[in-house]
Scaffold this motif. Structure first.
Motif, mmCIF file in Angstrom:
data_model
loop_
_atom_site.group_PDB
_atom_site.id
_atom_site.type_symbol
_atom_site.label_atom_id
_atom_site.label_comp_id
_atom_site.label_asym_id
_atom_site.label_seq_id
_atom_site.Cartn_x
_atom_site.Cartn_y
_atom_site.Cartn_z
ATOM 1 N N CYS A 1 0.825 -1.316 -0.001
ATOM 2 C CA CYS A 1 -0.004 -0.027 -0.029
ATOM 3 C C CYS A 1 0.860 1.407 0.116
ATOM 4 O O CYS A 1 2.027 1.148 0.584
ATOM 5 C CB CYS A 1 -1.033 -0.113 1.341
ATOM 6 S SG CYS A 1 -2.199 1.428 1.253
ATOM 7 N N TRP B 1 -8.208 8.357 -2.791
ATOM 8 C CA TRP B 1 -7.317 7.297 -3.606
ATOM 9 C C TRP B 1 -7.710 5.970 -3.699
ATOM 10 O O TRP B 1 -8.896 5.405 -2.961
ATOM 11 C CB TRP B 1 -5.799 7.102 -2.412
ATOM 12 C CG TRP B 1 -5.146 8.115 -2.291
ATOM 13 C CD1 TRP B 1 -5.083 9.228 -1.325
ATOM 14 C CD2 TRP B 1 -3.923 8.495 -3.121
ATOM 15 N NE1 TRP B 1 -4.143 10.165 -1.667
ATOM 16 C CE2 TRP B 1 -3.452 9.802 -2.677
ATOM 17 C CE3 TRP B 1 -3.348 7.935 -4.235
ATOM 18 C CZ2 TRP B 1 -2.247 10.554 -3.162
ATOM 19 C CZ3 TRP B 1 -2.356 8.686 -4.867
ATOM 20 C CH2 TRP B 1 -1.764 9.877 -4.380
ATOM 21 N N GLY C 1 -2.395 4.734 2.219
ATOM 22 C CA GLY C 1 -3.609 4.060 3.219
ATOM 23 C C GLY C 1 -2.878 3.448 4.619
ATOM 24 O O GLY C 1 -1.641 3.397 4.806
ATOM 25 N N CYS D 1 -7.596 2.870 2.125
ATOM 26 C CA CYS D 1 -6.991 4.307 1.626
ATOM 27 C C CYS D 1 -7.471 5.389 2.143
ATOM 28 O O CYS D 1 -8.692 5.510 2.747
ATOM 29 C CB CYS D 1 -7.610 4.081 0.092
ATOM 30 S SG CYS D 1 -6.754 2.691 -0.784
ATOM 31 N N CYS E 1 -4.075 1.927 -3.112
ATOM 32 C CA CYS E 1 -4.032 3.285 -2.788
ATOM 33 C C CYS E 1 -2.752 3.908 -3.598
ATOM 34 O O CYS E 1 -1.985 4.748 -2.984
ATOM 35 C CB CYS E 1 -3.937 3.749 -1.297
ATOM 36 S SG CYS E 1 -5.060 2.502 -0.253
ATOM 37 N N CYS F 1 -5.463 -2.950 3.000
ATOM 38 C CA CYS F 1 -5.252 -1.808 3.119
ATOM 39 C C CYS F 1 -6.326 -0.681 3.128
ATOM 40 O O CYS F 1 -7.321 -0.866 2.150
ATOM 41 C CB CYS F 1 -4.049 -1.290 2.116
ATOM 42 S SG CYS F 1 -3.495 0.458 1.981
#
Length: 841
Positions: free
Chosen positions: A223, A240, A226, A236, A249, A234
């Motif tokens: 990621c 994103w 995030g 974000c 992200c 993840c």
């Protein structure tokens, strides 16, 4: 009685034997010792420091293990104890020694404190402590002990092992244990503080934390913008989304664009998609058109009634009339708050609704910040998880937003999320998030605002304080005072070979290093701080002159009161190597011719040598004679072999001569002369009758071939129409079917086909089988001539012509007939039933 060494015993033997340090084998005298060593029941009883094996394996080496053996009585007597080499440096400590004699192996030195001399180096065993020089007499204490096998010597933090390598304590590294391993700092190489991924490490480092441990950084779950959850997913930041390559992200979502700071901002109201960098709207939402003056905006279509009347702001068309918008809307397309185009004062558009903000401008139900210019909730900034605007109002701008939280791995500096604190600030240890400004006296600091790493006004930072000059045991480097290597008292740099003076534990300065000892034949002069040579009679000493010896260099001398004197060992004994004492002092002996009150017991075999057969090495002349003898035998062999080969060759030659009838009889005297003087050129021998006849036949055949060649040539000449007169000889090939291509066969042998038909062959003559009997002359009455001859046999044979075969008789009769008149070529067969031709049978 001494106890140094090992005691050897065996069942069935009358006594045990104490083996002093040395080498023993199956050939060692006397007979008693030999019998004990080679006995199947032999066993060993080790004294302290001489190993723990009880079995005997020849050759047997008796030696003290690396360390120090301590005996309560002189001449290594009494129950001894043993101290092995230390595994870590001995620092500012001493061990009291209650000893009357000390035993040391040859590759170990021991530093002791003795009497008025605070440091004496022992390199050899001491059979009687009372015989040490006055400067080394008194109570003894062990300060340090190491092997002398390491080259170069270990640093003060390492210990030289018996194998010749430096043993490093935990945290130290290097071939001499001279530096700290990664993640360790200070003169003792302590571990960096917990919670730090890196610190100011190294042997001169301060240990301050440079990078705290980051829990669940974005990179741990693939990621970028995030936060990683406990499940590895993840989440974000707003704006994103995942990129096409799968990284979470990593690119701006629809309705957002990437600005110059790396943040995904929201597009203007009514814009469905806008361009990165500029924010220009690419696609407007339904009911909106792009603004002619500002390409980042999309304007709402004007609300008109069915009569064409334009509805003012705050109202919308219901078809026939204009109705007011919801109180939350400034402009709208319907009556509810969800139909707002521009939200009213104090509210901002968020996910199609108008929401209120907090006092810091944070939109309700989100972590977005209110943007008065766009009339909607916008993102905080790059890497920010939360933000706010102090004293937010309708006049506040988005640039006034300050981050209050950052993604893991980032810190707050002046309201922005950055990777590390800038110069002049330090990371607050309270939250490990906020960068705090240093005190004005510091240009850089750590841990607190007034703990300076570098100072202003050209001052030097020493242990967090700003000073004019560096204190002792430090040196100046990049505006701060750095500690010297722990081996040094003062230094010019941080390495262990940059010492300018030494401390008491390592007092000997050598090429920039501080070492614990001088060489074995030297002593350290504290007045000049240099190594001085011992007297020639001493192998080691505590001071100058012949009366400060610790051990003697001559094997015929012993130590008496610090002076080396002649041993004068009794009973023909000598000084025991490595122990520095006469053998007669270690064992009870009785000189011959003297009497004693209690005679020594008689032990069988103690003075009887073993009987062994010793093989003497060969002398040089013996080796030479052996080599010459071998060479003579080899030459004789070659001569015999050549003679045998010559005899065999002579036999083969005689056999060949006999088979060819070439041998001539010679007596032994002639043969002896030929061998002695060599063969003289001899006249060629006359040919035998058979060979002469064979040569004659060959000459006749050659002459016949030449005549036939002339005959055929004359015939060809007449056929070619030459002006020359025709040959008087009859034509051999006068026939209308004759073709010139048969010229190549005109020299062929006689053809049976031509003889019978009178027509020459149109193809090559077939090859006849090779005859096994030798051919005789073509002029013989028993055979046909031929141009192919086989060499006659060399064996004697009967020269009487052999009886011709049927084929040969027939061929002779055909050739013997009178020639046909010119032009008569065809033979008219009248009757073939009675032909004598053997080929028709």
């Amino acid at each position: 009685m001494p106890t140094v060494g090992v005691t050897l015993s065996a069942s069935g033997q009358s006594t045990d034997v104490l083996l002093l340090p040395g080498e023993y084998s199956s050939t060692t005298n006397p007979e008693l010792l030999h019998d004990l060593l080679t006995s199947s029941s032999a066993s060993l009883a080790q004294s302290p420091g001489f190993g723990n094996s009880s079995s005997v394996s020849l050759p047997l080496t008796v030696s003290l293990e690396p360390g120090l053996a301590i005996y309560p009585q002189a001449l290594y007597g009494g129950q001894g104890s043993y101290s092995s080499l230390p595994t870590s440096p001995v620092v500012n400590a001493s061990i009291s020694l209650t000893a009357s004699s000390l035993a040391l192996p040859g590759n170990v030195w021991a530093a002791i404190s003795a009497g008025s001399n605070s440091r004496v180096i022992l390199w050899n065993s001491v059979p009687d402590v009372s015989q040490l020089p006055e400067s080394a007499s008194g109570a003894l204490s062990l300060l340090n002990m190491q092997s002398s096998s390491c080259s170069p010597p270990c640093s003060g933090s390492g210990v030289c092992s018996a194998s010749g390598t430096c043993t490093c304590p935990s945290g130290f590294t290097g071939s001499s244990c001279e530096t700290c391993a990664s993640g360790f700092f200070g003169p003792k190489c302590e571990a960096c503080p917990s919670g730090c991924t890196s610190c100011d490490d190294g042997i001169s480092g301060s240990g301050r934390c440079l990078a705290p441990i980051v829990t669940d950084p974005p990179s741990s779950c693939n990621c970028i913008n995030g936060e990683c959850g406990s499940n590895g997913q993840c989440t974000c930041l707003t704006g994103w989304t995942a990129a096409s390559n799968g990284t979470a992200c990593a690119q701006c979502a629809s309705g957002f664009f990437l600005d110059s700071t790396g943040n995904c901002e929201i597009c203007q109201l009514g814009c469905a998609q806008c361009a990165d960098g500029t924010g220009d709207c690419i696609t407007c939402k339904s009911g909106f058109t792009q603004d002619a003056n500002d390409r980042t905006k999309c304007d709402a279509t004007t609300q008109t009634t069915s009569s064409g009347t334009a509805c003012p702001d705050g109202s919308f068309s219901n078809g026939s009339d204009c109705e007011p918008c919801s109180p939350l809307c400034q402009t709208c397309t319907g009556s509810t708050s969800n139909d707002c185009v521009i939200c009213g004062s104090g509210s901002y558009s968020f996910n199609g609704s108008c929401v209120q903000t907090s006092s810091s401008g944070v939109c309700q139900g989100s972590n977005l910040i209110a943007n008065n210019n766009k009339h909607e909730c916008d993102t905080c900034g790059p890497k920010c998880t939360s933000c706010g605007i102090s004293n937010f109002n309708v006049a506040s701008t988005i640039d006034q937003a300050q981050c209050t939280g950052c993604l893991p791995g980032y810190v707050l500096s002046q309201g922005k999320c950055v990777e590390s604190c800038p110069s002049g600030t330090f990371l607050s240890p309270q939250d490990n998030l906020t960068c705090t400004a240093c005190d004005s006296s510091c240009t850089s600091c750590a841990g607190s605002a007034n703990f300076c790493l570098t100072c202003a006004n050209n001052l030097l930072a020493s242990d967090g304080q700003c000073v004019n000059s560096c204190p002792s045991n430090t040196f100046s480097s990049s505006g701060s005072c750095v500690s010297c290597h722990p081996d040094c008292a003062t230094c010019s740099g941080g390495s262990f070979n940059q010492c300018t003076s030494c401390n008491k534990a390592l007092p000997v300065p050598t090429s920039g290093r501080c070492l614990p000892t001088c060489s074995q034949s030297q002593f350290f002069d504290t007045t000049s701080s240099t190594c001085q040579s011992c007297d020639g009679s001493c192998s080691s000493c505590s001071g100058s002159g012949p009366n400060n010896c610790l051990a003697c260099s001559s094997s015929s001398q012993v130590l008496r009161g610090g002076t080396c004197v002649s041993a004068n060992c009794s009973s023909g004994s000598s000084v025991v190597p490595g122990l520095g004492v006469c053998l007669s002092e270690l064992v009870a002996t009785q000189a011959s011719g003297t009497s004693a009150g209690s005679p020594l017991p008689s032990i069988t075999g103690i003075s009887t040598p073993i009987s062994t057969t010793t093989r003497q090495p060969l002398q040089w002349w013996e080796i030479l004679l052996m080599a010459l003898g071998c060479a003579f035998i080899f030459v004789l062999f070659l001569i015999c072999w050549r003679r045998r080969a010559r005899k065999q060759r002579a036999k083969d030659t005689a056999k060949f001569a006999t088979a060819k009838s070439l041998d001539r009889k010679t007596n032994w005297l002639v043969r002896f002369g030929e061998k002695l003087f060599g063969h003289t050129p001899s006249q060629p021998r006359p040919d035998s009758d058979e060979i002469a006849l064979w040569k004659l036949r060959a000459a006749e055949e050659a002459r016949h071939n030449r005549e036939m060649e002339k005959l055929v040539g004359a015939y060809e000449y007449s056929r070619a129409g030459s002006s020359r007169a025709p040959s008087p000889l009859p034509s051999l090939y006068d026939h209308k079917h004759y073709a010139p291509e048969h010229d190549s066969h005109r020299l062929s042998g006689g053809s049976m086909y031509s003889a019978m038909t009178g027509i020459p062959r149109r193809g090559p003559e077939p090859r006849q089988p090779v005859k096994t009997n030798p051919l005789t002359s073509r002029f013989s009455s028993t055979t046909l001539g031929s141009s192919v001859h086989k060499k006659p046999s060399t064996k004697a044979r009967d020269l009487t012509p052999a009886k011709p075969t049927d084929a040969e008789a027939y061929a002779a009769s055909v050739r013997g007939e009178s020639p046909e008149p010119r032009g008569s070529y065809w033979i008219t067969p009248t009757s073939t039933g009675g032909s004598r031709n053997p080929f028709r049978k």
